[in-house]
Design a protein around this motif. Structure first.
Motif, PDB file in Angstrom:
ATOM      1  N   CYS A   1      32.120  22.784  25.184  1.00 52.41           N
ATOM      2  CA  CYS A   1      32.248  23.675  25.228  1.00 52.41           C
ATOM      3  C   CYS A   1      32.617  24.693  26.616  1.00 52.41           C
ATOM      4  O   CYS A   1      32.003  24.587  26.888  1.00 52.41           O
ATOM      5  CB  CYS A   1      31.422  24.750  24.831  1.00 52.41           C
ATOM      6  SG  CYS A   1      31.783  26.695  24.537  1.00 52.41           S
TER       7      CYS A   1
ATOM      8  N   ASN B   1      25.104  28.427  24.177  1.00 53.94           N
ATOM      9  CA  ASN B   1      26.295  27.599  24.479  1.00 53.94           C
ATOM     10  C   ASN B   1      26.325  27.171  26.375  1.00 53.94           C
ATOM     11  O   ASN B   1      26.702  27.746  26.997  1.00 53.94           O
ATOM     12  CB  ASN B   1      27.974  28.075  24.357  1.00 53.94           C
ATOM     13  CG  ASN B   1      28.040  28.979  22.921  1.00 53.94           C
ATOM     14  OD1 ASN B   1      27.087  29.695  22.076  1.00 53.94           O
ATOM     15  ND2 ASN B   1      29.072  28.810  22.611  1.00 53.94           N
TER      16      ASN B   1
ATOM     17  N   GLU C   1      33.186  37.266  21.770  1.00 48.95           N
ATOM     18  CA  GLU C   1      33.106  36.216  23.103  1.00 48.95           C
ATOM     19  C   GLU C   1      34.759  37.210  23.015  1.00 48.95           C
ATOM     20  O   GLU C   1      35.233  36.457  24.532  1.00 48.95           O
ATOM     21  CB  GLU C   1      33.228  35.405  22.400  1.00 48.95           C
ATOM     22  CG  GLU C   1      31.961  34.104  22.347  1.00 48.95           C
ATOM     23  CD  GLU C   1      32.016  33.045  21.735  1.00 48.95           C
ATOM     24  OE1 GLU C   1      33.436  32.346  21.599  1.00 48.95           O
ATOM     25  OE2 GLU C   1      31.145  31.918  21.991  1.00 48.95           O
TER      26      GLU C   1
ATOM     27  N   CYS D   1      35.391  32.623  26.940  1.00 47.24           N
ATOM     28  CA  CYS D   1      35.489  31.002  26.084  1.00 47.24           C
ATOM     29  C   CYS D   1      37.180  31.439  25.940  1.00 47.24           C
ATOM     30  O   CYS D   1      37.832  32.248  26.161  1.00 47.24           O
ATOM     31  CB  CYS D   1      35.227  31.918  24.474  1.00 47.24           C
ATOM     32  SG  CYS D   1      36.560  30.938  23.660  1.00 47.24           S
TER      33      CYS D   1
ATOM     34  N   CYS E   1      40.219  26.947  18.705  1.00 48.96           N
ATOM     35  CA  CYS E   1      39.241  26.067  19.418  1.00 48.96           C
ATOM     36  C   CYS E   1      39.639  24.836  19.276  1.00 48.96           C
ATOM     37  O   CYS E   1      39.212  23.905  18.270  1.00 48.96           O
ATOM     38  CB  CYS E   1      37.990  26.166  19.246  1.00 48.96           C
ATOM     39  SG  CYS E   1      37.263  25.411  20.259  1.00 48.96           S
TER      40      CYS E   1
HETATM   41 FE1  SF4 Z   1      33.664  26.520  23.561  1.00 52.24          FE
HETATM   42 FE2  SF4 Z   1      34.651  28.876  22.898  1.00 52.24          FE
HETATM   43 FE3  SF4 Z   1      35.020  26.746  21.307  1.00 52.24          FE
HETATM   44 FE4  SF4 Z   1      32.676  28.744  20.371  1.00 52.24          FE
HETATM   45  S1  SF4 Z   1      35.816  28.539  20.532  1.00 52.24           S
HETATM   46  S2  SF4 Z   1      32.482  26.256  21.300  1.00 52.24           S
HETATM   47  S3  SF4 Z   1      32.632  29.404  23.152  1.00 52.24           S
HETATM   48  S4  SF4 Z   1      35.152  26.635  23.604  1.00 52.24           S
END
Ligand code: SF4
Ligand code: 13P
Length: 324
Positions: free
Chosen positions: A100, A128, A214, A186, A281
């Motif tokens: 992450c 996280n 976020e 994020c 993501c």
């Molecule tokens: Fe991490 Fe953003 Fe992916 Fe959530 S969406 S796992 S906060 S990188």
């Protein structure tokens, strides 16, 4: 997947998903394993999972599991949390490189520096974060319980690590506490802008807007509802919501569950078809059925952590579970 073929001796790579799913089901029974998956996982992964949830629900579920193996379809910090809660179990991450980006922004050294600057503050870590950062945290939280946790803890001063988006949401909701945000974010949610939301609102003027905390402050300020993935799911699919269509600003994976739960409503997520880029993501999406199959078959990609880290990281996670 080596050696596995269908009835016509075709290699597994070309065999359809159905066979792969059947093989995973068989392996799960044979090996006494459970599959946990986050809402951002691909639909086919959500379908083979025994449990799909948000970070808080998955952490809770990890305390109830009685199988020997947990296959965690999510990103690294989620697998680590499951391992900390189940040190005697094998926790396997189908894509070991799935990290992450936000969790990786906060190092233990940087958090220690903040602790030095604000010695009376409690360190509240969003789940996280790495297990290392959790070892120096007073309590953890997720986006589903951050407000409740911060209201309940005795400290007036809080170092909030690492998400400045969630820190903003908490500061708006909790009065009388000083929130010192870490400068993390994020990269997927934080790149969604106010102008993008204005574009969607112009196209769907009657749609209420739900966003994940976020997202940046100016996006949160335009929303009708701010909540974690499970809270967005509940809100957007509810019969109480008087709307034919709803705009949802979070990762596209959540759309699948919304459509499953209440298919009568239209869920508008950021996509190029809607005139804005995907909120996607790549790390979450790097888990595939093939990787789940191979990981379980070979019992590989196990999460390991030093016992000292497990012991210390357990305290803030346990505190969170008790308080939420
Ligand atoms: Fe991490 Fe953003 Fe992916 Fe959530 S969406 S796992 S906060 S990188
Ligand atoms: P949730 O806590 O809502 O599951 O969110 C986790 C996450 O990584 C969001 O980007």
């Amino acid at each position: 997947m080596q050696g596995l073929t269908d009835k016509n001796s075709r290699p597994m790579e070309v065999v359809n998903y159905r066979q792969l799913k059947e093989e995973i089901e068989k392996l799960k029974k044979e090996k006494n394993a459970v599959i946990l998956a986050h809402y951002y996982q691909r639909p086919e992964i959500q379908d083979i999972a025994d449990f799909v949830g948000d970070s808080l629900e998955l952490a809770r579920k990890a305390t109830e599991v009685d199988t020997e193996i947990i296959v965690f379809c999510g990103v690294h910090f989620m697998g680590e949390t499951a391992k900390v809660l189940n040190p005697s179990k094998k926790v396997l991450l189908p894509e070991p490189k799935a990290g992450c980006a936000m969790a990786d922004m906060a190092t233990k050294e940087e958090v220690l520096k903040l602790k030095e600057k604000y010695p009376n503050a409690w360190v509240v870590s969003y789940v996280n974060t790495t297990a290392e950062v959790k070892t120096i945290s007073d309590i953890c939280c997720t986006s589903a319980n951050a407000v409740r946790i911060i209201e309940k803890i005795p400290s007036e001063e809080i170092i909030f690590v690492p998400d400045k988006g969630l820190a903003y949401h908490v500061s708006k909701k909790v009065k009388g506490k000083k929130i010192i945000p870490f400068e993390g974010f994020c990269p997927d949610h934080y790149l969604f802008t106010k102008n993008m939301l204005l574009k969607l609102k112009e196209k769907y003027p009657n749609a209420p807007v739900g966003v994940h905390p976020e997202t940046p402050p100016e996006v949160q300020d335009m929303a009708d509802f701010v909540g974690s993935t499970s809270q967005l799911l509940k809100w957007a699919t509810s019969d109480q919501l008087d709307a034919q269509e709803v705009i949802i600003i979070t990762e596209i994976g959540l759309k699948y569950q919304m459509e499953k739960i209440n298919p009568k409503r239209k869920y508008i997520f950021p996509t190029p078809e809607e005139g804005v880029g995907y909120l996607f993501c790549a790390q979450m999406k790097s888990v595939s059925l093939e990787k789940v199959y191979e990981t379980l078959k070979e019992e590989k990609n196990e999460i390991t952590l030093p016992s000292e880290v497990i012991e210390k990281a357990y305290k803030p996670i346990k505190r969170m579970l008790e308080l939420s």
